[in-house]
Design a protein around this motif. Structure first.
Motif, PDB file in Angstrom:
ATOM      1  N   SER A   1       0.815  -1.207   0.000  1.00 21.77           N
ATOM      2  CA  SER A   1       0.000   0.000   0.000  1.00 21.77           C
ATOM      3  C   SER A   1       0.853   1.263   0.000  1.00 21.77           C
ATOM      4  CB  SER A   1      -0.927  -0.004   1.209  1.00 21.77           C
ATOM      5  OG  SER A   1      -0.202   0.211   2.401  1.00 21.77           O
ATOM      6  N   TRP A   2       2.126   1.120   0.230  1.00 22.45           N
ATOM      7  CA  TRP A   2       3.059   2.243   0.258  1.00 22.45           C
ATOM      8  C   TRP A   2       2.786   3.206   1.396  1.00 22.45           C
ATOM      9  CZ3 TRP A   2       7.063   1.323  -2.757  1.00 22.45           C
ATOM     10  CH2 TRP A   2       6.895   0.522  -3.865  1.00 22.45           C
ATOM     11  N   LEU A   3       2.008   2.795   2.369  1.00 19.27           N
ATOM     12  CA  LEU A   3       1.696   3.638   3.521  1.00 19.27           C
ATOM     13  C   LEU A   3       2.484   3.166   4.727  1.00 19.27           C
ATOM     14  CD1 LEU A   3      -2.204   3.701   3.217  1.00 19.27           C
ATOM     15  CD2 LEU A   3      -0.631   5.524   2.573  1.00 19.27           C
ATOM     16  N   SER A   4       2.738   4.087   5.637  1.00 19.60           N
ATOM     17  CA  SER A   4       3.328   3.670   6.909  1.00 19.60           C
ATOM     18  C   SER A   4       2.280   2.847   7.656  1.00 19.60           C
ATOM     19  CB  SER A   4       3.714   4.893   7.737  1.00 19.60           C
ATOM     20  OG  SER A   4       2.530   5.569   8.167  1.00 19.60           O
ATOM     21  N   ALA A   5       2.711   2.114   8.655  1.00 20.50           N
ATOM     22  CA  ALA A   5       1.763   1.306   9.428  1.00 20.50           C
ATOM     23  C   ALA A   5       0.663   2.191  10.018  1.00 20.50           C
ATOM     24  CB  ALA A   5       2.495   0.545  10.523  1.00 20.50           C
ATOM     25  N   GLN A   6       1.038   3.321  10.580  1.00 12.81           N
ATOM     26  CA  GLN A   6       0.044   4.209  11.194  1.00 12.81           C
ATOM     27  C   GLN A   6      -0.947   4.734  10.153  1.00 12.81           C
ATOM     28  OE1 GLN A   6      -0.348   4.845  14.578  1.00 12.81           O
ATOM     29  NE2 GLN A   6      -2.297   5.596  13.806  1.00 12.81           N
ATOM     30  N   ALA A   7      -0.439   5.157   8.994  1.00 15.60           N
ATOM     31  CA  ALA A   7      -1.322   5.669   7.942  1.00 15.60           C
ATOM     32  C   ALA A   7      -2.245   4.575   7.430  1.00 15.60           C
ATOM     33  CB  ALA A   7      -0.494   6.254   6.795  1.00 15.60           C
ATOM     34  N   TYR A   8      -1.726   3.351   7.312  1.00 15.25           N
ATOM     35  CA  TYR A   8      -2.548   2.225   6.864  1.00 15.25           C
ATOM     36  C   TYR A   8      -3.699   1.977   7.842  1.00 15.25           C
ATOM     37  CZ  TYR A   8      -4.014  -2.505   5.793  1.00 15.25           C
ATOM     38  OH  TYR A   8      -4.775  -3.611   5.510  1.00 15.25           O
TER      39      TYR A   8
END
Length: 99
Positions: free
Chosen positions: A1-8
């Motif tokens: 997803s190319w997101l950080s864990a927090q952003a995900y």
């Protein structure tokens, strides 16, 4: 997803929060047997703007398993692909109360 864990996880929470769970299911005290199509109809009624091809109700071993909504990357409901649609055809699936 190319997101950080927090952003995900933030995006996952936003997606979850964007769904209105049908109020009738929150009033249940005990599991009930009903057609899976009733679950789909209730979600569509509670979420105006959704179309039947954007949602699929799955079941397993005689139980309603999940209501699966297909979303775009910006969390807008979109038609599900053939690989996702596995509508449950059960007419007496066990549905547990939603909390």
């Amino acid at each position: 997803s190319w997101l950080s864990a927090q952003a995900y996880f933030d995006l996952s929470r936003a997606a979850y929060d964007s769904v209105t769970r049908p109020p009738v299911f929150r009033k249940l005290d005990n599991p009930v047997r009903l057609p899976a199509a009733v679950v789909e109809e209730a979600f569509l009624k509670a979420n105006p703007g959704w179309a039947p091809d954007m949602l699929t109700i799955t079941c397993r071993d005689g139980h309603i398993q999940e209501a699966r909504l297909c979303l775009s990357k910006n969390l807008q409901p979109v038609p599900c692909g053939r690989d996702v649609v596995r509508d449950c055809r059960a007419t007496d699936a066990l549905f547990a109360p939603v909390r």
